[in-house]
Design a protein around this motif. Structure first.
Motif, PDB file in Angstrom:
ATOM      1  N   PHE A  36      -2.521   9.427   0.042  1.00  0.00           N
ATOM      2  CA  PHE A  36      -1.805   8.826  -1.085  1.00  0.00           C
ATOM      3  C   PHE A  36      -1.700   9.885  -2.177  1.00  0.00           C
ATOM      4  N   ILE A  72       0.199   2.466   7.715  1.00  0.00           N
ATOM      5  CA  ILE A  72      -0.951   1.711   7.218  1.00  0.00           C
ATOM      6  C   ILE A  72      -0.996   0.302   7.792  1.00  0.00           C
ATOM      7  N   ARG A 108       6.193   6.686  -7.508  1.00  0.00           N
ATOM      8  CA  ARG A 108       7.021   5.561  -7.047  1.00  0.00           C
ATOM      9  C   ARG A 108       6.522   4.246  -7.652  1.00  0.00           C
ATOM     10  N   GLU A 154       3.613   9.241  -4.386  1.00  0.00           N
ATOM     11  CA  GLU A 154       3.422   7.791  -4.225  1.00  0.00           C
ATOM     12  C   GLU A 154       3.081   7.154  -5.573  1.00  0.00           C
ATOM     13  N   ASP A 205       0.796  -1.229   0.000  1.00  0.00           N
ATOM     14  CA  ASP A 205       0.000   0.000   0.000  1.00  0.00           C
ATOM     15  C   ASP A 205       0.826   1.275   0.000  1.00  0.00           C
ATOM     16  N   SER A 206       2.139   1.149   0.162  1.00  0.00           N
ATOM     17  CA  SER A 206       3.006   2.315   0.066  1.00  0.00           C
ATOM     18  C   SER A 206       4.435   1.847  -0.164  1.00  0.00           C
ATOM     19  N   ALA A 221       6.835   4.068   0.584  1.00  0.00           N
ATOM     20  CA  ALA A 221       7.539   4.921   1.543  1.00  0.00           C
ATOM     21  C   ALA A 221       7.506   4.218   2.898  1.00  0.00           C
ATOM     22  N   PRO A 227      -4.928   3.162  -2.958  1.00  0.00           N
ATOM     23  CA  PRO A 227      -4.725   4.566  -2.575  1.00  0.00           C
ATOM     24  C   PRO A 227      -5.641   4.958  -1.408  1.00  0.00           C
ATOM     25  N   ARG A 271       5.147   5.617   5.651  1.00  0.00           N
ATOM     26  CA  ARG A 271       3.737   5.480   5.288  1.00  0.00           C
ATOM     27  C   ARG A 271       3.303   4.021   5.336  1.00  0.00           C
ATOM     28  N   PHE A 272       4.179   3.128   4.916  1.00  0.00           N
ATOM     29  CA  PHE A 272       3.887   1.689   4.985  1.00  0.00           C
ATOM     30  C   PHE A 272       3.630   1.278   6.435  1.00  0.00           C
ATOM     31  N   ALA A 301      -1.920  -1.933  -5.096  1.00  0.00           N
ATOM     32  CA  ALA A 301      -1.827  -0.777  -4.201  1.00  0.00           C
ATOM     33  C   ALA A 301      -3.209  -0.160  -4.045  1.00  0.00           C
TER      34      ALA A 301
END
Length: 299
Positions: free
Chosen positions: A138, A103, A145, A142, A93-94, A96, A134, A99-100, A132
């Motif tokens: 998000f 979540i 990436r 992102e 889901d990320s 980064a 969002p 951020r991962f 992924a």
């Protein structure tokens, strides 16, 4: 998953590998050709590659695939391929790290990426897809990436709209970053070329016009694909769900353990499928999310 964690159910309530194998054989005899092992998280099941091997041996299965969060994938990649898995989707889901963690509540992005590379080392497992979702927050960076991952590693990245299946029950329509919005972010930097849609596919897939990779958009909230949905789901505890948002389930574990014959179970399945929902009603007045969240459905 909910912040407070999940209640564990007794192992006796979970279908055995032999029970799953029997039911899948019945599904295949009725015309099912594609089988996906998903969750929840399927790799937490002890000796999971043994189940893959049992299902891979069933004549008539055209496609046997796995969806996983990737946390245990590096450990099991070789055994899964040897058992007969053909395709893998990894949910990330990320890309980064912070951020991962926010979540998933786990500082495990590196471990998930390691699993992704471990399964990618086997050329016969193709395509490899990265899912992924969002979520709020998000942003364009992102999206960039994930596009870079699709272009550099040739994984098919798929952006899936946020659905009301979250464990915290915090979903709001305003939190949905639509597939159209994500696509606009991508097209601000990269030209896309839409590929033909496969029958009953959940995704609209695009190739980058310069030939470097593919991305897909799964838009169940803003562009429902209910009209030609042909999917059913067998939960880990033996219930048949004809839609992710079903309000009702059909018990197969009970008849199975009470000695029902194949013909009787087949009729139960056929009756359930004939009652399959016409649409999921997400975003419509009066919509109620299902009692089970995604992490509790299994399948």
């Amino acid at each position: 998953m909910p912040a407070e964690g999940m209640p564990w159910i007794d192992r006796a309530e979970i279908l055995s590998f032999e029970e799953i194998e029997r039911l899948v054989r019945l599904f295949v005899a009725m015309g099912v050709e594609d089988v996906r092992l998903t969750g929840g998280e399927p790799l937490v099941r002890r000796e999971f590659p043994l189940l893959v091997a049992k299902l891979a041996a069933i004549e008539g299965i055209r496609d046997l695939s796995l969806t996983t969060n990737g946390y245990l994938l590096a450990r099991h990649a070789e055994a899964l391929v040897a058992a007969g898995i053909q395709r893998v989707n990894v949910s990330i889901d990320s890309l980064a790290r912070g951020r991962f963690f926010e979540i998933t509540r786990r500082d495990a992005l590196d471990r998930v990426l390691e699993g992704l590379e471990a399964i990618a080392a086997f050329p016969r497992v193709r395509p490899i897809k990265v899912n992924a979702v969002p979520m709020p927050g998000f942003g364009a960076e992102e999206v960039r990436r994930f596009c870079e991952m699709a272009r550099r590693r040739r994984f098919q990245v798929r952006f899936i709209e946020f659905m009301p299946l979250d464990g915290d029950r915090s979903w709001r329509a305003d939190d949905v970053l639509s597939g159209a919005e994500v696509r606009a972010i991508v097209e601000a930097e990269h030209a896309l070329r839409e590929l033909p849609r496969e029958p009953h596919s959940t995704a609209r897939v695009f190739a980058f016009a310069d030939g470097a990779g593919e991305i897909g958009f799964v838009n169940p909230v803003t562009e429902p694909f209910c009209a030609d949905c042909n999917r059913i789901r067998l939960t880990a505890d033996g219930r048949l769900r004809t839609c992710l948002f079903s309000q009702h389930e059909t018990d197969l574990r009970g008849p199975l353990r009470e000695g029902a014959g194949d013909a009787e179970i087949e009729q139960i399945v056929r009756d359930a499928v004939w009652r399959k929902e016409l649409k999921h009603h997400v975003g419509e007045p009066g919509f109620r999310p299902p009692a089970r969240t995604m992490s509790a459905i299994g399948g």
